[in-house]
Design a protein around this motif. Structure first.
Motif, PDB file in Angstrom:
ATOM      1  N   LYS A 162      -5.056   1.485  -2.989  1.00 49.05           N
ATOM      2  CA  LYS A 162      -6.332   1.589  -2.295  1.00 49.05           C
ATOM      3  C   LYS A 162      -6.964   0.240  -1.938  1.00 49.05           C
ATOM      4  O   LYS A 162      -8.039   0.197  -1.347  1.00 49.05           O
ATOM      5  CB  LYS A 162      -7.327   2.397  -3.147  1.00 49.05           C
ATOM      6  CG  LYS A 162      -7.053   3.887  -3.199  1.00 49.05           C
ATOM      7  CD  LYS A 162      -8.101   4.598  -4.036  1.00 49.05           C
ATOM      8  CE  LYS A 162      -7.998   6.105  -3.917  1.00 49.05           C
ATOM      9  NZ  LYS A 162      -8.452   6.622  -2.632  1.00 49.05           N
ATOM     10  N   LEU A 165      -8.789  -0.661   1.417  1.00 52.57           N
ATOM     11  CA  LEU A 165     -10.033   0.041   1.756  1.00 52.57           C
ATOM     12  C   LEU A 165     -11.276  -0.792   1.448  1.00 52.57           C
ATOM     13  O   LEU A 165     -12.334  -0.569   2.038  1.00 52.57           O
ATOM     14  CB  LEU A 165     -10.099   1.383   1.025  1.00 52.57           C
ATOM     15  CG  LEU A 165      -9.004   2.398   1.381  1.00 52.57           C
ATOM     16  CD1 LEU A 165      -9.189   3.683   0.573  1.00 52.57           C
ATOM     17  CD2 LEU A 165      -8.997   2.699   2.877  1.00 52.57           C
ATOM     18  N   ILE A 170     -15.253   0.588   1.449  1.00 53.08           N
ATOM     19  CA  ILE A 170     -15.058   1.903   0.830  1.00 53.08           C
ATOM     20  C   ILE A 170     -14.833   1.728  -0.667  1.00 53.08           C
ATOM     21  O   ILE A 170     -14.012   0.906  -1.101  1.00 53.08           O
ATOM     22  CB  ILE A 170     -13.863   2.626   1.481  1.00 53.08           C
ATOM     23  CG1 ILE A 170     -14.161   2.886   2.974  1.00 53.08           C
ATOM     24  CG2 ILE A 170     -13.566   3.943   0.767  1.00 53.08           C
ATOM     25  CD1 ILE A 170     -12.969   3.395   3.762  1.00 53.08           C
ATOM     26  N   VAL A 176     -11.147   9.514   1.189  1.00 54.22           N
ATOM     27  CA  VAL A 176     -11.057   8.937   2.535  1.00 54.22           C
ATOM     28  C   VAL A 176     -10.169   9.801   3.426  1.00 54.22           C
ATOM     29  O   VAL A 176      -9.028  10.113   3.070  1.00 54.22           O
ATOM     30  CB  VAL A 176     -10.502   7.498   2.505  1.00 54.22           C
ATOM     31  CG1 VAL A 176     -10.529   6.889   3.910  1.00 54.22           C
ATOM     32  CG2 VAL A 176     -11.300   6.635   1.539  1.00 54.22           C
ATOM     33  N   LEU A 209     -12.353   7.286   8.240  1.00 51.33           N
ATOM     34  CA  LEU A 209     -11.895   6.009   8.782  1.00 51.33           C
ATOM     35  C   LEU A 209     -11.114   6.271  10.066  1.00 51.33           C
ATOM     36  O   LEU A 209     -10.168   7.057  10.074  1.00 51.33           O
ATOM     37  CB  LEU A 209     -11.006   5.298   7.755  1.00 51.33           C
ATOM     38  CG  LEU A 209     -10.430   3.940   8.138  1.00 51.33           C
ATOM     39  CD1 LEU A 209     -11.534   2.921   8.406  1.00 51.33           C
ATOM     40  CD2 LEU A 209      -9.483   3.432   7.046  1.00 51.33           C
ATOM     41  N   ILE A 250      -2.926   1.304   5.128  1.00 56.06           N
ATOM     42  CA  ILE A 250      -4.036   2.256   5.259  1.00 56.06           C
ATOM     43  C   ILE A 250      -3.554   3.685   5.014  1.00 56.06           C
ATOM     44  O   ILE A 250      -4.200   4.459   4.290  1.00 56.06           O
ATOM     45  CB  ILE A 250      -4.706   2.124   6.641  1.00 56.06           C
ATOM     46  CG1 ILE A 250      -5.461   0.790   6.731  1.00 56.06           C
ATOM     47  CG2 ILE A 250      -5.678   3.278   6.897  1.00 56.06           C
ATOM     48  CD1 ILE A 250      -5.950   0.441   8.129  1.00 56.06           C
ATOM     49  N   VAL A 254      -5.304   6.275   1.849  1.00 54.66           N
ATOM     50  CA  VAL A 254      -6.230   7.377   2.119  1.00 54.66           C
ATOM     51  C   VAL A 254      -5.773   8.673   1.456  1.00 54.66           C
ATOM     52  O   VAL A 254      -4.640   8.790   0.997  1.00 54.66           O
ATOM     53  CB  VAL A 254      -6.420   7.585   3.642  1.00 54.66           C
ATOM     54  CG1 VAL A 254      -6.948   6.312   4.294  1.00 54.66           C
ATOM     55  CG2 VAL A 254      -5.115   8.040   4.308  1.00 54.66           C
TER      56      VAL A 254
END
Length: 351
Positions: A162, A165, A170, A176, A209, A250, A254
């Motif tokens: 993560k 983020l 975040i 997410v 996002l 990414i 998420v």
């Protein structure tokens, strides 16, 4: 073997159609590409298109080599086949969205339609697109070859973390949801925002996002107005264009990927998300069922409440999430750029 590679605008940005071509051609052995492109002279919307229509045909005419196979790499460059006589021609047609979905009467797209009909062979990306080309262009389906897009499994693989983020503010305890793509009407981003608003009432600690450029005039302004009316300014983050390396990070960071597009020629992002171990919810329309099979949840892309309900279910039902991850990883392995490159080489050899 040498190919006249008629590729339009020269750019370092990799997404959609440019990703498809670059991934395939870097895997082709014993094929030399005579790249015929035009320079990126302006960031002002529309300027490069003027160059494409007015100057690029002269560049192509000057640089093509008589006995080479001519590979036009995008459907919106097919007009070149009308403006000049080219033999041994292949056009890669990802979709005919302006004609089949937006019902355009644009003179340029009428030229593109004529150009597609002049091609000796068309490569397309899905069974759905093949049928659409046959229906709207009246091109013989026996001359259409399906070569799927795929996933670079050396880049997009399960590596959950993560950290990236934090760049977008975040927190670790927040769920997410990710969307990757443009913001044109068929991408259905307004729908995502409305569904997200419903979900937010049930899961307060959740963020949306959005990765990708707007790529359509006026839409971002309308989305911002919609977000403000729903008081979601702190909960929806526009990340813009990101590198492939960052995108893989990414996907791995998420909790859920959503892709409720109304019309796609194929749709690579759901496969990339699956390859990174992220559950996917997508539309039950166009080519998307063909892409995801039974590895993703497929929903009517007009049903806001149902979409919100399914997002809630995936984010709160650990057993369902793990099953979707397992199926997604298996599904993504069915699509490889190596196989797509072999099929492309076969088309070249037959030509």
């Amino acid at each position: 073997m040498e190919i006249d590679y008629i590729n339009g605008l020269k750019t370092d940005e990799i997404f959609g159609m440019s990703k498809y071509q670059s991934e395939i051609h870097k895997r082709l052995e014993n094929v030399k590409l005579n790249r015929i492109e035009y320079p990126n002279i302006s960031k002002v919307t529309g300027i490069n298109k003027i160059v494409e229509y007015s100057v690029y045909p002269f560049i192509v005419k000057k640089k093509v080599i008589k006995n080479n196979i001519k590979h036009v790499t995008r459907q919106d460059l097919a007009f070149l086949l009308v403006l000049m006589k080219l033999k041994r021609t292949i056009v890669t047609c990802h979709d005919i969205i302006p004609i089949s979905y937006y019902k355009t009467q644009s003179p340029v797209w009428k030229l593109n339609g004529k150009g597609l009909r002049k091609a000796e062979k068309i490569i397309t990306v899905s069974e759905f697109s093949k049928k659409e080309i046959g229906k709207y262009i009246k091109y013989p389906e026996e001359n259409i070859e399906i070569i799927h897009p795929a996933v670079d499994h050396n880049l997009y693989y399960r590596n959950r973390n993560k950290m990236i983020l934090k760049k977008y503010g975040i927190k670790d305890n927040e769920k997410v949801i990710l969307y990757v793509g443009a913001e044109e009407p068929r991408k259905n981003v307004q729908f995502i925002i409305n569904s997200f608003s419903n979900l937010k009432k049930r899961i307060p600690e959740v963020k949306l996002l959005k990765v990708g450029m707007p790529n359509y005039p006026g839409v971002r302004r309308k989305l911002i107005q919609q977000i403000e009316s729903l008081n979601l300014q702190k909960d929806i983050i526009f990340a813009g264009y990101v590198s492939e390396l960052a995108l893989a990070e990414i996907y791995n960071a998420v909790d859920l990927f959503v892709f409720p597009s109304l019309y796609e020629g194929f749709g690579i992002p759901p496969l990339e998300a699956m390859a990174c171990g992220t559950p996917v919810i997508t539309s039950n329309t166009s080519s998307l069922p063909e892409v995801v099979g039974d590895a993703a949840i497929q929903i009517n892309p007009y049903d806001v409440e149902k979409f919100a309900e399914e997002m809630y279910e995936v984010l709160t039902n650990e057993r369902l999430k793990e099953e979707m991850i397992r199926k997604g990883l298996e599904r993504s392995k069915m699509f490889s750029w190596e196989n797509s490159a072999k099929k492309t080489l076969k088309v070249y050899r037959e030509m």
